[in-house]
Design a protein around this motif. Structure first.
Motif, PDB file in Angstrom:
ATOM      1  N   PHE A 322     -43.210 -63.066 -96.936  1.00 58.44           N
ATOM      2  CA  PHE A 322     -43.075 -63.120 -98.391  1.00 58.44           C
ATOM      3  C   PHE A 322     -44.444 -63.459 -98.976  1.00 58.44           C
ATOM      4  N   ILE A 323     -44.997 -62.559 -99.778  1.00 56.38           N
ATOM      5  CA  ILE A 323     -46.328 -62.789-100.339  1.00 56.38           C
ATOM      6  C   ILE A 323     -46.319 -62.564-101.846  1.00 56.38           C
ATOM      7  N   LEU A 324     -47.251 -63.203-102.547  1.00 58.04           N
ATOM      8  CA  LEU A 324     -47.430 -62.920-103.961  1.00 58.04           C
ATOM      9  C   LEU A 324     -47.908 -61.477-104.109  1.00 58.04           C
ATOM     10  N   PRO A 325     -47.506 -60.791-105.188  1.00 54.95           N
ATOM     11  CA  PRO A 325     -48.011 -59.434-105.385  1.00 54.95           C
ATOM     12  C   PRO A 325     -49.535 -59.434-105.328  1.00 54.95           C
ATOM     13  N   PRO A 326     -50.129 -58.655-104.442  1.00 51.17           N
ATOM     14  CA  PRO A 326     -51.589 -58.666-104.323  1.00 51.17           C
ATOM     15  C   PRO A 326     -52.233 -58.224-105.632  1.00 51.17           C
ATOM     16  N   PRO A 327     -53.248 -58.939-106.093  1.00 53.80           N
ATOM     17  CA  PRO A 327     -53.813 -58.667-107.422  1.00 53.80           C
ATOM     18  C   PRO A 327     -54.663 -57.408-107.478  1.00 53.80           C
ATOM     19  N   SER A 328     -54.666 -56.801-108.638  1.00 53.44           N
ATOM     20  CA  SER A 328     -55.466 -55.594-108.861  1.00 53.44           C
ATOM     21  C   SER A 328     -56.852 -55.955-109.379  1.00 53.44           C
ATOM     22  N   LYS A 329     -57.731 -54.976-109.361  1.00 56.26           N
ATOM     23  CA  LYS A 329     -59.057 -55.172-109.935  1.00 56.26           C
ATOM     24  C   LYS A 329     -58.939 -55.436-111.433  1.00 56.26           C
ATOM     25  N   ALA A 330     -57.984 -54.756-112.075  1.00 54.78           N
ATOM     26  CA  ALA A 330     -57.787 -54.936-113.516  1.00 54.78           C
ATOM     27  C   ALA A 330     -57.357 -56.352-113.846  1.00 54.78           C
TER      28      ALA A 330
END
Length: 458
Positions: A322-330
């Protein structure tokens, strides 16, 4: 639609809809708290309050919920034998139906769990039926123990119109967040590592679609209409600033759905459908059936909340993480996701024992209480990442929630925005996924609901 209604049955049980028979209502006091009580300094030593009986209504009636409150109530009364807790356990539905009448009557409970939505807490605040907890927050340090990203879910302006800011009217015990369940075995078989950015997540789905033909990489069942909200929310957080999401979700003036970021989030879901990253049968698949399929090895990613960690995820054993949604460059590399809290504990403005009521709430939300919550399979809303977990998956859940709260990355559920947004957003997302609406038309629908409510709300 309150997430407290549709998110039930969890290791991490934020709320529940199953119930037990309730006792008769009634507070030991029954009369309004005097102005002198409201302005007097908070008495934070319960042992000095004399003989007191507190009537407490709660919906902690299922599994780990019932265990934690029973244990904490016993510990409180042992430590403060001068205070008797008259507990009235009710199902979520029963509590929602009866609390409105009880708070408006002459004999309300001293303490009660109150749904923090506009139709409940907001309405009670407007009617002057709940106590402003500001002085107790300062006396007990709640404003330090609970970050604003958590306190916002129980905060209203005194007139009940503004949600997410203003005075504090309740404290929750548990938290929840929408993250990404990952079948690590599928990743390994495809030669992929755990994605650490949004761009890597999308690239992984492209690879998985090629290497696992006939299977959508992202599992979603949206027959019930609301589940897609939990995919759109974390996706939106990759393109829209957290504060802008908060303004939208809390129905505040000046916010706007028709922005480039929201357009990009909506287009992302359309692109995923066209690429086969989401199953073509998503709209016709039930939420429970989709989750069960994931637990049986279908698909690699499932964007859903902490409430699923107990059932059915254990069927995958060590394969699921279970992981946090991986962040985008934006998003600037910041981890942000949709989440919230369990039902907050509030105090009736008519209680004769506000100090005792506040002491009780402080006790069941203390750092020591958070340990009890974790040990009984709940997700503590504070000190979360410090707790001991029974399994790696449970540890993932605790770590993820603690991390996103500490980083102020928790943003509200979008159906908070207006009294009708749950239905509006749920239907609009189905139209978007089915190709019946373009992203621009989708946002037009949301903005119409939103602007209509804001205009009426004043």
């Amino acid at each position: 639609m309150s997430r407290n209604v549709f998110r039930t049955g969890t290791v991490i049980a934020a709320v529940s809809c199953l119930g037990l028979a309730a006792c008769a209502p009634g507070s030991s006091g029954g009369s309004s708290a005097s102005k002198s009580n409201a302005s007097a300094p908070a008495q934070t030593d319960p042992a000095k309050l004399g003989k007191v009986t507190l009537t407490v209504w709660d919906q902690e009636v299922r599994g780990g919920q019932a265990k934690q409150i029973t244990q904490l109530n016993a510990a409180f009364q042992k430590k403060y034998p001068n205070i008797t807790i008259k507990r009235v356990p009710r199902s979520f539905d029963d509590l929602g139906k009866t609390i409105k009448l009880a708070l408006s009557g002459d004999n309300p409970p001293d303490v009660a769990e109150v749904n923090n939505g506009r139709g409940d807490m907001g309405a009670f605040v407007k009617a002057g039926q709940l106590l402003d907890l500001g002085k107790y927050a300062k006396a007990y340090g709640w404003d330090e123990r609970y970050p604003q990203s958590v306190r916002q879910y129980s905060s209203y302006s005194p007139d009940g119109k503004t949600f997410g800011t203003g005075n504090l009217y309740g404290l929750p015990q548990v938290g929840e967040v929408v993250d990404l369940y990952v079948n690590t075995e599928h990743l390994q078989q495809a030669g992929l590592a755990m994605p650490t950015t949004w761009e890597q997540l999308v690239a992984a789905m492209k690879t998985l679609k090629a290497k696992r033909p006939g299977e959508a990489p992202m599992v979603l069942g949206d027959l019930d209409k609301w589940p897609a909200i939990h995919v759109f929310g974390p996706t939106q957080a990759q393109f829209v600033a957290p504060d802008d999401i908060r303004k939208l979700a809390f129905g505040q003036k000046g916010a706007n759905w028709k922005t480039p970021g929201n357009q990009q989030a909506a287009q992302t879901l359309v692109d995923w459908m066209k690429a086969g990253y989401l199953d073509a049968k998503t709209i016709g698949t039930g939420y429970d059936n989709a989750n069960k399929a994931f637990s049986q090895g279908k698909g690699t990613f499932l964007m859903a909340g902490t409430w699923l960690a107990a059932d059915p995820m254990p069927a995958l054993g060590s394969k699921v993480r279970f992981i946090l949604p991986p962040p985008s460059k934006a998003a600037g590399g910041k981890e942000v996701s949709t989440g919230g809290t369990g039902i907050p504990w509030a105090i009736s403005s008519k209680t004769k024992h506000p100090d005792a009521a506040a002491a009780y709430i402080n006790f069941i939300t203390s750092p020591e209480a958070m340990k009890v919550l974790a040990s009984t399979g709940n997700v503590p809303v504070a000190n979360t990442s410090e707790q001991t977990a029974a399994t790696p998956l449970d540890k993932d859940v605790l770590t993820a929630f603690g991390k996103v709260v500490e980083a102020n990355g928790l943003v509200p559920y979008l159906d908070y925005a207006t009294p009708t947004m749950a239905d509006t957003l749920g239907a609009a997302l189905q139209d978007l996924l089915a190709g019946r609406k373009t992203p621009a038309q989708f946002l037009d629908t949301l903005q119409q609901d939103y602007s209509g409510f804001v205009a009426k709300n004043g």
